[in-house]
Design an enzyme around this catalytic site. Structure first.
Site, short mmCIF file in Angstrom:
data_model
loop_
_atom_site.label_atom_id
_atom_site.label_comp_id
_atom_site.label_asym_id
_atom_site.label_seq_id
_atom_site.Cartn_x
_atom_site.Cartn_y
_atom_site.Cartn_z
N CYS A 58 8.68 0.73 -1.51
CA CYS A 58 9.68 1.47 -2.29
C CYS A 58 10.39 2.53 -1.44
CB CYS A 58 9.02 2.13 -3.49
SG CYS A 58 7.90 3.47 -3.05
N ALA A 61 8.33 5.34 -0.12
CA ALA A 61 7.52 4.93 1.04
C ALA A 61 8.34 5.06 2.33
CB ALA A 61 7.03 3.50 0.87
N ARG A 92 -0.80 4.39 6.95
CA ARG A 92 0.01 3.97 8.10
C ARG A 92 -0.62 4.60 9.33
NH1 ARG A 92 5.48 5.83 9.73
NH2 ARG A 92 6.67 4.11 10.59
N HIS A 191 14.68 5.32 4.22
CA HIS A 191 15.00 5.69 5.61
C HIS A 191 16.31 6.47 5.64
CE1 HIS A 191 12.95 1.62 6.74
NE2 HIS A 191 12.04 2.58 6.60
FE1 CFM Z 1 11.09 0.38 11.77
FE2 CFM Z 1 9.76 -1.57 11.27
FE3 CFM Z 1 10.08 0.43 9.52
FE4 CFM Z 1 8.64 0.78 11.78
FE5 CFM Z 1 6.35 0.23 10.41
FE6 CFM Z 1 7.58 -2.08 9.91
FE7 CFM Z 1 7.83 -0.13 8.18
MO1 CFM Z 1 5.54 -1.33 8.45
S1 CFM Z 1 9.60 -0.55 13.07
S2 CFM Z 1 10.03 2.02 10.81
S3 CFM Z 1 6.63 1.49 12.16
S4 CFM Z 1 11.45 -1.04 10.17
S5 CFM Z 1 5.65 -1.72 10.69
S6 CFM Z 1 8.89 -3.47 11.08
S7 CFM Z 1 7.55 -2.17 7.79
S8 CFM Z 1 6.00 0.93 8.43
S9 CFM Z 1 9.56 0.83 7.41
#
Ligand code: CFM
Length: 539
Positions: A58, A61, A92, A191
């Site tokens: 989500c 997260a 994480r 993000h």
């Molecule tokens: Fe970038 Fe990723 Fe992500 Fe990531 Fe991660 Fe991820 Fe993630 Mo899991 S590199 S930041 S450190 S998009 S592994 S492939 S899914 S936490 S949001």
């Protein structure tokens, strides 16, 4: 691979009702590299359909857990029911290394307002203020970040007003995020919201100057399993000054000081490209995509940094480090490759790793036959060149786009327009660009966005890959089908996997997994049940 990907695609979606079948048909693409270098269009960053078991997380997260959480001295306070905190607590594997025993580190803590029914009915702002004061008096942090969970948006609590009031009262930096879980179609929205917050509330707040010549920030590196530590070591040995990392092993001050760097390096494009773009506009810092997953990719990325700074001394040091590290990598790689050559992998991770890790597999002769992101956007698949033609849908419009103008005092173009044009012309540079995953995948491989549980099972049955890469939600279902599953989010218990040392770890771990005999003893659910003991005895 003799299976026709068109047949596989049909097989994956034929069970769905018509409308869903049409939608999934646009999200599952057979890769093709056209003469002009372009790839087919894929539908991505759209809502998952009801009834689909998705891998996605989500918005909360993505904001709290992914982008802000890894920073150790920003106190994260979650406004919401306790479950949102408990299930996100230390799951994480972002590591951190405080400067000393007295340095602030809040990563182990889990702070929540623990909303109850009463707060849902009568509002939770009062409770939030009490929590902020309590957190402040307990920990005396430099900054407190408040994260909104779903009910906060539903009942209309104003976390931003509370943050402003508390900032005034306590005299530290306090800011809120409207990152309710439902805000976007996935963690990707989180993000973007986190990037906006970093830009508005942190970047540019600390004015320490640094005399070093080659100053960079590493963006989109979250120090999972210690990846960030490996990269810090390599950069340091090359003589490159790392001002800050967003946000693995980082501090508030380092991020607040990041505008003093001369180059932004982007590891994970998906999660942090917004910060890079905004910093370039406000402060004049160019950005460049790098990839430190894979030994050859790491070497290439280091050389690009040398090219950017155009310094022979730096370039020489970079070559020394590469030579030293590559010798160690090669010794392991050749042995592992001899055992793994010809094996196959599938990768379904986030918005970046499904691409980056293909490189590591290639280095030991393992071919990626199917890959996809959970929440990547079209540019993560097809490359940023498609951005100008991209339609912004209602879900993306939901997220604030900050208008950025050059800072009147602090904007300083790090390179002249001519220099920038010259870099841009060097195809190897991926300067202000990201070429995306599909151009680097083979023709006729399958690319699947937002893979569902049903599709996972069918893919495994049809292709029987030697290894499947995903996360904890998929891991045991996959392994019960007799196929090893490597978690590429948490690295299981392993890592680091970045840089040269990381590549060695990865090669050894994958070698063990794909060559382990135990998988041949697992009876997949679709095969006749194993004989019972009395039947074996009667044989
Ligand atoms: Fe970038 Fe990723 Fe992500 Fe990531 Fe991660 Fe991820 Fe993630 Mo899991 S590199 S930041 S450190 S998009 S592994 S492939 S899914 S936490 S949001």
């Amino acid at each position: 691979m003799s299976i026709d990907p068109r047949v596989v695609k049909e097989e994956l979606i034929q069970i769905y009702p018509k409308k869903l079948r049409q939608k999934r048909a646009e999200q599952i693409v057979i890769n093709e590299i056209r003469e002009d270098g372009s790839v087919p269009e894929i539908k991505a960053n759209v809502r998952s359909s009801p009834g689909i078991i998705t891998q996605r997380g989500c918005t909360y997260a993505g904001c709290k857990g992914v982008v802000i959480g890894p920073s150790r001295d920003i106190l994260s306070l979650v406004h919401g029911p306790i479950g949102c905190s408990f299930y996100a607590w230390l799951t994480r594997r972002n590591q951190t290394r405080p400067e000393g025993p007295d340095a602030q580190n809040f990563i182990n803590y889990c702070l929540s307002t623990d909303m109850q029914e009463e707060n849902i009915v009568f509002g939770g702002e009062k409770k939030l203020k009490v929590a902020v004061r309590e957190a402040y008096h307990l920990f005396h942090p430099k900054a407190i970040a408040i994260f909104s969970t779903c009910p906060v948006g539903l009942i209309g609590d104003d976390v931003h007003a509370v943050a402003r009031e508390m900032k005034e009262e306590l005299g530290i930096n306090i800011f809120g995020f409207s990152c309710e879980g439902y805000r976007g179609v996935s963690q990707s929205a989180g993000h973007h919201i986190a990037n906006n917050g970093l830009f508005k509330h942190i970047i540019g707040n600390v004015e320490t100057t640094h005399d070093e010549k080659f100053k960079i920030n590493l963006l989109g590196e979250y120090n999972i399993g210690g990846d960030g530590f490996v990269l810090e070591d390599i950069l340091k040995r090359c003589g490159i000054k790392q001002i800050s990392t967003f946000s693995g092993n980082s501090t508030y001050d380092s991020m607040a000081n990041s505008h003093t760097a001369d180059l932004n390096l982007i590891m994970c494009h998906r999660s942090i490209n917004y910060v890079a773009e905004m910093m370039e506009k406000r402060f004049g810092i160019p950005w460049m995509k790098v990839n430190f997953i894979g030994a050859t990719a790491s070497a290439k990325s280091l050389r690009r940094i040398g090219e950017y700074f155009e310094d022979d001394g730096l370039k020489a040091r970079i070559e020394e480090v590469i030579a030293e590290e590559m010798a160690k990598v090669e010794a392991v790689r050749t042995v592992v490759k001899s055992r793994c050559q010809g094996k196959t992998a599938m990768l379904f991770v986030g918005g970046s790793r499904a691409h980056h890790y293909q490189q590591l597999f290639t280095e030991i002769g393992i071919k990626t036959i199917v890959a996809g992101y959970e929440f990547g956007h079209r540019d993560d698949y097809e490359g940023r060149k498609i951005l100008p033609g991209l339609k912004v849908d209602a879900d993306s419009k939901n997220i604030e786009e900050i208008t950025v103008v050059p800072d009147p005092e602090r904007f300083r173009a790090r390179k002249s327009p001519e220099e920038l044009a010259r870099f841009q012309a060097m195809t190897e540079m991926e300067f202000r660009d990201y070429i995306g995953m599909m151009p680097e995948m083979d023709e006729d491989t399958l690319v699947v966005d937002d893979l569902s549980h049903h599709e996972t099972e069918r893919l495994l049955e049809l292709y029987r890959p030697d290894i499947f890469c995903a996360g904890i939600k998929e891991k045991y279902g996959v392994q019960k089908m007799g196929i090893p599953c490597k978690q590429l989010h948490s690295y299981d218990y392993g890592g680091p996997y970045a840089g040269f040392r990381g590549a060695i770890n990865f090669f050894n771990d994958i070698d063990r997994m794909v060559n382990m005999k135990i998988w041949s003893y697992v009876t997949p659910p679709w095969q006749p049940p194993a004989k019972k003991l009395e039947e074996v005895a009667a044989d």
